[in-house]
Design an enzyme around this catalytic site. Structure first.
Site, PDB file in Angstrom:
ATOM      1  CB  SER A   1     -20.555   1.067 -44.851  1.00  0.00           C
ATOM      2  OG  SER A   1     -20.970   2.394 -45.084  1.00  0.00           O
TER       3      SER A   1
ATOM      4  CE  LYS B   1     -22.246   1.834 -37.410  1.00  0.00           C
ATOM      5  NZ  LYS B   1     -20.977   2.185 -36.732  1.00  0.00           N
TER       6      LYS B   1
ATOM      7  CD  GLU C   1     -22.775   4.021 -29.524  1.00  0.00           C
ATOM      8  OE1 GLU C   1     -22.896   3.254 -28.555  1.00  0.00           O
ATOM      9  OE2 GLU C   1     -22.161   3.706 -30.563  1.00  0.00           O
TER      10      GLU C   1
END
Lengths: 270, 409
Positions: B391, B102, B124
């Protein structure tokens, strides 16, 4: 001429401004909506705006969000809302009815099928919050063909170039959102609203309505001086919420507020 | 340069989205009028920045020195031998600063926010990884940060909530709707439309209105560009298969995008089947949903016959989302990528397997990709190559895993 255009012409001839109340269809219960629609007409509404419940109402403040959640507890669908309009039309064939909602329920029904069903039910216009003109081409073809008006929004962040684009595709009236933010919020600057309404009128011949931030006779009167129509939403929905689903109390509360707002508008404009 | 976000694909010409942000019928800008002006402004600023060498150098430095890129492409030898099929490589996004992919996007968008003169950042978050990444970069740039998070996710991801607070962010619980990621997105959109003058909305996945799906993809595509270079160095050829988990789909598109024109490379996106697609309690928009419009774009959605969004279910908060990035919708329809799903139980087994066999504790999101790989690899010859996007790391999930096993820690 559509019912919306006919209504605006008649009002203009008498120097009157349109009062457009909003309620969410099926809030707090589906069996209340049609009789509430009649009550609002009796209290002085010129055009009715009916919210179609959606699970993810991104542009609504907490008041209308909760209204949609209450309606969805009864699984009120787009089809149910059309059935309510059809029932309303059995007794009222003159008052224009406008649906306000989000695109997805219409996508799922299919544009052509929706347009046909809406006209059959007696709907006169649609306002789709998450459908700017750039994405509306396909739907516009269907609506124009069948004669259903589409109302687009203009906001404080819309520049003149976009106003021209929006004016070109708008039918019925143009809805100026007087505040940045979600429904039910904020403070109204009437001078700024007047300036923006005039700017829209420079590019469009159809009427301009103003909504967001209008909650009583005083704010409605200020807006009525500068616009063709006044939209009242969250203030009414709050009344629906406060009366907790008792039909008589609810209709009385809505009637009192609308009558008051009607008087405020007329005193300021006639 | 690591951060060469605008590298076009091969000459054979995958170049979506179009000018209006459409991937075939998907994507676009389905938003309230108030956001249209600001989103056009954002699109212009983004175009300007990625063509500005000074901006790109700064992004590149941050990715190296702050995030720790490039992330390794690790050959999972024992796991490969256990499964007895294709050779498996893990792209180690779990080793990034903040523990997931991210941050690649959060850094890019935060620099863009600063360039645009915005002083307040909102985001969010579902699993909290994007919230943590955003709170981290906001702290570093001295920007105010507000993170919207579903009440249900706050409960599931207590560690990440505390991390965000330590970083100085305000975490706002979202109590509307299903109280998860989709509702956090609604609430962030409402904040944005209200505070548009000073606020930049850092969307964490390849969803939202154009330019977000393209912009987030471009910032995440560093994953695939590095992986391509690394596999060429380590194996001297392209991989046969890519596998990544899909919630909104940002880590998957980050890995897939630089390989789209390499048609021999198969791609698998793995969705959360929750308790099983047949139970209706899942989060598999591509495998079990239908096209519709939500959160600013047209894509596949988990919805009912009236067009209402159905609450989703997935063991991992990061996959618990009823939509998916519009580019994945297009890659599905065009047949370029395959979309599959695995259940909570399968994902949990993937979590344990990698932890015990390789000594790497994966996030429950990434565990979905691992679970599918453990089905796929044994069906492939030993000379075939799979790259799995790992990830994120699993530290944030140990409470969930312990709870499921009846252990209190």
């Amino acid at each position: 001429m559509s019912r919306i255009a006919t209504r605006f012409t008649a009002l203009q001839q008498n120097n009157r401004k349109a009062l457009i109340p909003y309620v969410t269809a099926g809030d707090p219960r589906p069996d209340i909506t049609v009789s509430l629609m009649h009550a609002m007409v009796k209290a002085g509404a010129d055009i009715l705006e009916l919210g179609v419940p959606f699970s993810d109402p991104m542009a609504e403040g907490p008041v209308i969000q909760r209204a949609m959640e209450r309606a969805l507890q009864h699984h009120v669908s787009l089809r149910d809302v059309l059935a309510m309009v059809a029932e309303f039309r059995q007794q009222d064939n003159d008052t224009p009815v406008l649906l306000m909602g989000y695109l997805n329920p219409i996508e799922v029904m299919g544009y052509a099928r929706f347009a046909k069903a809406a006209v059959k039910a007696g709907v006169d216009g649609v306002l789709i919050v998450d459908l700017p003109p750039e994405e509306a081409e396909e739907l516009l073809v269907e609506l124009d063909e069948i004669g259903l008006d589409i109302i687009f929004l203009v906001s404080p962040t819309t520049d003149e170039k976009r106003i021209q684009k929006i004016a070109k595709v708008s039918r019925g009236f143009i809805y100026y959102v007087s505040l940045k933010g979600v429904t039910g919020a904020g403070h109204l600057d009437t001078d700024e609203v007047a300036e923006r309404v005039n700017c829209i009128k420079a590019y469009s011949k159809i009427p301009v309505g103003v909504g967001f931030g209008i909650k009583d006779a005083e704010s409605a009167a200020r807006v009525a001086r500068v616009a063709d129509a006044v939209v009242v939403g969250s203030a009414l929905v709050k009344k629906v919420e406060e009366t907790g689903g008792v039909a008589d109390k609810l209709e009385a509360a809505i009637t009192t507020l609308l009558t008051d707002i009607r008087a405020g508008i007329d005193a300021a404009t006639i | 340069m690591l951060a060469d976000v605008k590298t076009k694909q091969g000459t054979s010409g995958y170049h979506l989205p179009d000018e209006r942000g459409h991937f075939g019928p998907y994507g676009g800008r389905f938003i309230a009028e108030t956001l249209m002006g600001p989103i056009e402004e954002l699109t212009e600023a983004y175009e300007t920045c990625v063509n500005n060498p000074a901006f790109m150098t700064e992004l590149d430095d941050d990715l190296r020195q702050y995030v720790g890129r490039p992330s390794p492409l690790y050959y999972a030898k024992r796991w490969t031998e256990t499964l007895g099929g294709a050779k498996i490589y893990l792209k180690r996004e779990d080793l990034n600063h903040t523990g997931a992919h991210k941050v690649n996007n959060a850094i890019g968008q935060a620099l863009l926010a600063r360039y645009m003169g915005k002083t307040r950042i909102i985001a969010e978050t579902g699993a909290g990884q994007h919230g943590v990444a955003t709170a981290t970069v906001a702290a570093r740039l001295g920007l105010e940060c507000v993170v919207y998070m579903g009440e249900e996710d706050i409960r599931r991801q207590a560690i990440n909530v505390y991390r965000m607070k330590l970083l100085g962010a305000e975490v706002v619980p979202v109590t509307s709707g299903s109280k998860t990621l989709k509702d956090a997105l609604n609430e962030a959109m409402r904040d944005w439309v209200t505070n548009i003058d000073n606020t930049f909305y850092i969307i964490g996945t390849v969803a939202g209105p154009h330019p977000y799906p393209a912009m987030v993809r471009d910032f995440q595509a560093i994953i695939g560009r590095e992986a391509k270079e690394q596999i060429m160095l380590q194996e001297g050829r392209l991989p046969d298969t890519l596998v990544a988990c899909i919630g909104g789909g940002s880590n998957a598109i980050g890995l897939f995008y630089p390989f789209i024109d390499d048609e021999a490379v198969a791609m698998y996106g793995v969705e959360g089947a929750g308790e099983g697609i047949e139970t209706g309690r899942h989060a598999a928009a591509l495998c079990a949903g239908k096209p519709g419009v939500l959160h600013g774009n047209r894509t596949y959605l988990v919805e009912d016959e009236d067009g209402q969004i159905i609450p989703t279910h997935c063991i991992s908060a990061g996959l618990d989302y009823p939509g998916v990035g519009p580019e994945h919708a297009w890659l599905k329809d065009s047949g370029r990528a395959n979309y599959v799903s695995v259940t909570d139980d399968e994902a949990l087994k993937g979590f344990h397997d990698l932890t015990r066999i390789e000594g790497i504790m994966p996030a429950l999101e990434s565990s979905h990709a691992l679970a599918y790989t453990s089905k796929l690899a044994p069906t492939m010859d030993k000379d075939k190559l799979i790259i799995v996007n790992l990830s994120g790391r699993g530290d944030k999930d140990i409470h969930t895993v312990a709870d499921l096993e009846g252990i209190s820690i």
